[in-house]
Design a protein around this motif. Structure first.
Motif, PDB file in Angstrom:
ATOM      1  N   GLN A  93      16.073 -15.509  33.142  1.00 40.99           N
ATOM      2  CA  GLN A  93      16.051 -15.211  31.934  1.00 40.99           C
ATOM      3  C   GLN A  93      14.625 -15.319  31.243  1.00 40.99           C
ATOM      4  O   GLN A  93      14.812 -15.376  30.138  1.00 40.99           O
ATOM      5  CB  GLN A  93      16.692 -16.370  31.379  1.00 40.99           C
ATOM      6  CG  GLN A  93      17.967 -16.950  31.853  1.00 40.99           C
ATOM      7  CD  GLN A  93      18.106 -18.347  31.002  1.00 40.99           C
ATOM      8  OE1 GLN A  93      17.759 -19.209  30.638  1.00 40.99           O
ATOM      9  NE2 GLN A  93      19.442 -18.097  31.926  1.00 40.99           N
ATOM     10  N   GLU A  94      13.907 -14.519  31.986  1.00 40.51           N
ATOM     11  CA  GLU A  94      12.654 -14.572  31.458  1.00 40.51           C
ATOM     12  C   GLU A  94      11.858 -15.693  30.637  1.00 40.51           C
ATOM     13  O   GLU A  94      11.468 -15.260  29.575  1.00 40.51           O
ATOM     14  CB  GLU A  94      12.916 -13.512  30.490  1.00 40.51           C
ATOM     15  CG  GLU A  94      13.010 -11.489  31.671  1.00 40.51           C
ATOM     16  CD  GLU A  94      13.170 -10.361  30.456  1.00 40.51           C
ATOM     17  OE1 GLU A  94      12.642 -10.020  29.869  1.00 40.51           O
ATOM     18  OE2 GLU A  94      13.187  -9.394  31.218  1.00 40.51           O
ATOM     19  N   MET A  95      12.716 -16.530  30.695  1.00 44.83           N
ATOM     20  CA  MET A  95      11.830 -18.132  30.563  1.00 44.83           C
ATOM     21  C   MET A  95      12.016 -18.063  29.302  1.00 44.83           C
ATOM     22  O   MET A  95      11.756 -18.895  28.180  1.00 44.83           O
ATOM     23  CB  MET A  95       9.867 -18.158  30.752  1.00 44.83           C
ATOM     24  CG  MET A  95       9.675 -17.560  31.971  1.00 44.83           C
ATOM     25  SD  MET A  95      10.420 -18.813  33.360  1.00 44.83           S
ATOM     26  CE  MET A  95       8.999 -20.340  32.854  1.00 44.83           C
ATOM     27  N   MET A  96      13.289 -17.775  28.702  1.00 44.69           N
ATOM     28  CA  MET A  96      14.156 -17.829  27.120  1.00 44.69           C
ATOM     29  C   MET A  96      14.489 -19.540  27.256  1.00 44.69           C
ATOM     30  O   MET A  96      14.580 -19.709  27.921  1.00 44.69           O
ATOM     31  CB  MET A  96      15.263 -17.612  27.303  1.00 44.69           C
ATOM     32  CG  MET A  96      14.963 -15.769  27.095  1.00 44.69           C
ATOM     33  SD  MET A  96      14.235 -15.275  25.994  1.00 44.69           S
ATOM     34  CE  MET A  96      15.008 -15.557  24.331  1.00 44.69           C
ATOM     35  N   PRO A  97      13.865 -19.863  26.014  1.00 49.33           N
ATOM     36  CA  PRO A  97      13.373 -21.810  25.716  1.00 49.33           C
ATOM     37  C   PRO A  97      15.311 -21.850  25.337  1.00 49.33           C
ATOM     38  O   PRO A  97      15.935 -20.720  25.475  1.00 49.33           O
ATOM     39  CB  PRO A  97      13.209 -21.444  24.582  1.00 49.33           C
ATOM     40  CG  PRO A  97      12.767 -20.796  23.795  1.00 49.33           C
ATOM     41  CD  PRO A  97      13.120 -19.348  25.159  1.00 49.33           C
ATOM     42  N   GLU A  98      15.247 -22.510  26.389  1.00 49.27           N
ATOM     43  CA  GLU A  98      16.941 -23.204  26.105  1.00 49.27           C
ATOM     44  C   GLU A  98      17.021 -24.036  25.448  1.00 49.27           C
ATOM     45  O   GLU A  98      16.473 -25.243  24.636  1.00 49.27           O
ATOM     46  CB  GLU A  98      17.660 -24.484  27.244  1.00 49.27           C
ATOM     47  CG  GLU A  98      17.184 -23.473  29.000  1.00 49.27           C
ATOM     48  CD  GLU A  98      18.804 -22.906  28.543  1.00 49.27           C
ATOM     49  OE1 GLU A  98      19.919 -22.743  28.594  1.00 49.27           O
ATOM     50  OE2 GLU A  98      18.494 -21.737  29.441  1.00 49.27           O
TER      51      GLU A  98
END
Length: 191
Positions: A93-98
């Motif tokens: 997820q390309e380090m996307m914040p959750e």
């Protein structure tokens, strides 16, 4: 301890009933680990389940030379697999914040031996870590909580050792500032 040894032997033999027993016994523990990296509950559940699939697929590699420490060694192995699975998911997820919350019952299931005060502290810490930028959060979790070295972190995340150290320092500074602000606010409210 004898029951756990039986479960482990059954898992090595790829027996579904023992895999289910292990899954049920350590699901909360695994979910708490993954949730430090993946903050959307539904996504954390999926990643935890992916981790268990990897765990069961590689159980023949699990070895414990010290039967009296079986649970400790097994939990360390589970932790490593869950952390790596969560990092793989973040990388995809390309380090996307959750974002998202974790249901209250998971905190009790995860470690029933913890006191209410320990659970509260853990929840507060997770909330604070959750507010860190993703690159700081991942390095903080890996170094401080999961015990990876900066070299291991750099290798896992595809960054330099210096970047890992820098992100950790910035994460700590951010957390200290936030905790100091929270303490000042609680002092103002109590006066």
């Amino acid at each position: 301890m004898e029951l756990l040894a039986t479960i482990v032997i059954g898992c090595i033999g790829n027996e579904p009933r023992y895999q289910r027993a292990l899954y049920e016994r350590y699901y909360g523990y695994a979910l708490k680990i993954v949730f430090r990296y993946i903050y959307r509950y539904d996504r954390a559940v999926d990643v935890s389940n992916d981790g268990f699939v990897k765990l069961f697929g590689n159980f023949s590699r699990f070895h414990c030379q010290e039967p009296e420490h079986l649970e400790k060694i097994l939990m360390g192995w589970i932790r490593k697999i869950m952390v790596n699975t969560a990092i793989d998911a973040l990388r995809k997820q390309e380090m996307m914040p959750e974002i998202g919350g974790i249901p209250e019952h998971i905190w009790e299931e995860a470690d029933p031996g913890q006191s209410a005060e320990q659970r509260l502290f853990h929840k507060e810490l997770i909330v604070q870590i959750k507010e860190l930028p993703p690159s700081y959060r991942v390095v903080f979790n890996m170094y401080v909580i999961d015990g990876f070295s900066h070299q291991e972190i750099a290798s896992q995340l595809g960054i330099t050792t210096g970047t890992s150290k820098s992100n950790l320092a910035k994460a700590r500074a951010h957390l200290q500032k936030k905790m100091n602000n929270d303490l000042q606010e609680s002092d103002i409210c109590s006066n």
